[in-house]
Design a protein around this motif. Structure first.
Motif, PDB file in Angstrom:
ATOM      1  N   THR A  27       0.654  -0.978   0.339  1.00  0.00           N
ATOM      2  CA  THR A  27      -0.044  -0.029   0.048  1.00  0.00           C
ATOM      3  C   THR A  27       1.221   1.133  -0.260  1.00  0.00           C
ATOM      4  O   THR A  27       0.672   1.704  -0.678  1.00  0.00           O
ATOM      5  N   THR A  28       1.580   1.597   0.901  1.00  0.00           N
ATOM      6  CA  THR A  28       2.700   3.043   1.185  1.00  0.00           C
ATOM      7  C   THR A  28       3.601   2.949  -0.110  1.00  0.00           C
ATOM      8  O   THR A  28       3.567   3.862  -0.774  1.00  0.00           O
ATOM      9  N   GLY A  29       3.451   1.883  -0.680  1.00  0.00           N
ATOM     10  CA  GLY A  29       5.168   1.297  -1.525  1.00  0.00           C
ATOM     11  C   GLY A  29       4.293   2.112  -2.585  1.00  0.00           C
ATOM     12  O   GLY A  29       4.830   2.635  -4.228  1.00  0.00           O
ATOM     13  N   SER A  30       2.981   1.228  -3.946  1.00  0.00           N
ATOM     14  CA  SER A  30       2.163   2.124  -4.728  1.00  0.00           C
ATOM     15  C   SER A  30       1.471   3.300  -4.293  1.00  0.00           C
ATOM     16  O   SER A  30       0.639   3.778  -4.944  1.00  0.00           O
ATOM     17  N   LEU A  54      -7.548  -1.868  -0.269  1.00  0.00           N
ATOM     18  CA  LEU A  54      -6.472  -1.371  -0.504  1.00  0.00           C
ATOM     19  C   LEU A  54      -6.101  -0.433  -1.097  1.00  0.00           C
ATOM     20  O   LEU A  54      -5.951   1.022  -1.401  1.00  0.00           O
ATOM     21  N   VAL A  55      -6.829  -0.431  -2.104  1.00  0.00           N
ATOM     22  CA  VAL A  55      -6.849   0.518  -3.488  1.00  0.00           C
ATOM     23  C   VAL A  55      -7.916   1.648  -3.015  1.00  0.00           C
ATOM     24  O   VAL A  55      -7.854   2.955  -3.156  1.00  0.00           O
ATOM     25  N   GLU A  56      -9.317   0.927  -2.764  1.00  0.00           N
ATOM     26  CA  GLU A  56     -10.575   2.739  -2.475  1.00  0.00           C
ATOM     27  C   GLU A  56     -10.329   3.016  -1.071  1.00  0.00           C
ATOM     28  O   GLU A  56     -10.784   4.080  -1.023  1.00  0.00           O
ATOM     29  N   GLU A  57      -9.997   2.120  -0.385  1.00  0.00           N
ATOM     30  CA  GLU A  57     -10.147   2.722   1.556  1.00  0.00           C
ATOM     31  C   GLU A  57      -8.376   3.616   1.188  1.00  0.00           C
ATOM     32  O   GLU A  57      -8.510   4.526   2.215  1.00  0.00           O
ATOM     33  N   LEU A  58      -7.329   2.977   1.025  1.00  0.00           N
ATOM     34  CA  LEU A  58      -6.407   3.621   1.838  1.00  0.00           C
ATOM     35  C   LEU A  58      -5.275   3.970   0.785  1.00  0.00           C
ATOM     36  O   LEU A  58      -4.261   4.299   0.636  1.00  0.00           O
ATOM     37  N   GLY A  59      -5.527   4.279  -0.571  1.00  0.00           N
ATOM     38  CA  GLY A  59      -5.159   4.761  -1.304  1.00  0.00           C
ATOM     39  C   GLY A  59      -3.978   3.603  -2.197  1.00  0.00           C
ATOM     40  O   GLY A  59      -3.319   4.918  -2.719  1.00  0.00           O
ATOM     41  N   ALA A  67      -3.369  -5.163  -6.924  1.00  0.00           N
ATOM     42  CA  ALA A  67      -2.918  -5.139  -5.280  1.00  0.00           C
ATOM     43  C   ALA A  67      -2.560  -7.215  -4.744  1.00  0.00           C
ATOM     44  O   ALA A  67      -2.020  -7.107  -3.807  1.00  0.00           O
ATOM     45  N   ALA A  68      -3.938  -7.447  -5.495  1.00  0.00           N
ATOM     46  CA  ALA A  68      -4.166  -8.937  -4.548  1.00  0.00           C
ATOM     47  C   ALA A  68      -2.571  -9.873  -5.078  1.00  0.00           C
ATOM     48  O   ALA A  68      -2.117 -11.004  -4.945  1.00  0.00           O
ATOM     49  N   ASP A  69      -2.773  -9.911  -6.712  1.00  0.00           N
ATOM     50  CA  ASP A  69      -1.711 -10.177  -6.922  1.00  0.00           C
ATOM     51  C   ASP A  69      -0.416  -9.838  -6.645  1.00  0.00           C
ATOM     52  O   ASP A  69       0.556 -11.088  -6.077  1.00  0.00           O
ATOM     53  N   THR A  70       0.651  -9.014  -6.151  1.00  0.00           N
ATOM     54  CA  THR A  70       1.771  -8.892  -5.498  1.00  0.00           C
ATOM     55  C   THR A  70       1.709  -8.872  -4.477  1.00  0.00           C
ATOM     56  O   THR A  70       2.239  -9.655  -3.849  1.00  0.00           O
TER      57      THR A  70
END
Length: 217
Positions: A27-30, A54-59, A67-70
């Protein structure tokens, strides 16, 4: 009692904090941020649910699929190099499965559940596995437990469930299972969830005796 269903993360594998750390890093790395309460919010979520979070709430500047694959790739790498299997987990599952059809009902994706089974040699011991991404909703919804019970041919109300998290305990209890709680030391479950368990245990090696006592009661 006619069947036993284990959670994976926090019960058989010391992995809840690994998922948390990897999700934070991704999350923080992206370009995202880590918000207070995010860890607790995602415990029990299915892969589609937490990747969207991770995408919608944490940006995180990724698609949910990216995100899931990583995150899952990094977790799979950890299983390949230093699997976080808890002491006595394999023995506990084997002891229970010798007497009862046994399943795993987990929020982990199928790839990680299979990695655990292969590393521990339990592929032919555990009769059924279910990831919450394969059912309607993640924990605390009961879906994953209901499906796990179906796959071993036992009504959920006749199963014992072994859980470590608040949402996991709630999910198993909502399915009608008798819950043994092993509180996760990294993310202790709330008291209201523990109150829904039949018995609180200290570690997974206590499970076979607890199951025998339940069956004899």
């Amino acid at each position: 009692m006619a069947g036993v269903i284990f959670d994976l993360d926090g019960v058989l594998a010391d992995s809840e904090q690994l998922w948390d750390r990897i999700r934070r890093e991704v999350t923080t790395g992206s370009g995202g941020h880590w918000a207070e309460g995010a860890t607790e919010a995602m415990i029990g979520m299915s892969t589609p649910e937490w990747s969207r979070y991770l995408v919608e709430e944490l940006g995180a500047d990724l698609t949910p699929e990216q995100a899931a694959d990583t995150v899952i790739d990094r977790m799979a790498e950890r299983y390949a190099t230093d699997p976080p299997v808890l002491p006595h987990a394999e023995e506990a599952v084997r002891a229970v499965a010798a007497d009862y059809p046994t399943a795993i009902a987990s929020s982990a994706p199928p790839r990680i559940i299979l990695a655990f089974l292969e590393i521990t040699g339990l592929v032919d011991v555990v009769r059924g596995t279910v990831s919450s991404e394969q059912v309607g909703a993640g924990k605390p919804a009961p879906d994953v437990y209901l499906e796990a019970a179906r796959r071993i041919g036992v009504p959920a109300a006749e199963c014992a469930a072994v859980e470590d998290s608040a949402n996991g305990i709630r999910a198993a209890a909502a399915a009608g299972a008798t819950v043994f709680a092993i509180p996760n030391p990294h993310f202790p479950p709330a008291q209201d969830a523990l109150d829904r368990s039949h018995r609180v245990l200290g570690e997974v090696r206590e499970v076979p005796d607890a199951v025998r006592a339940l069956a004899a009661s």
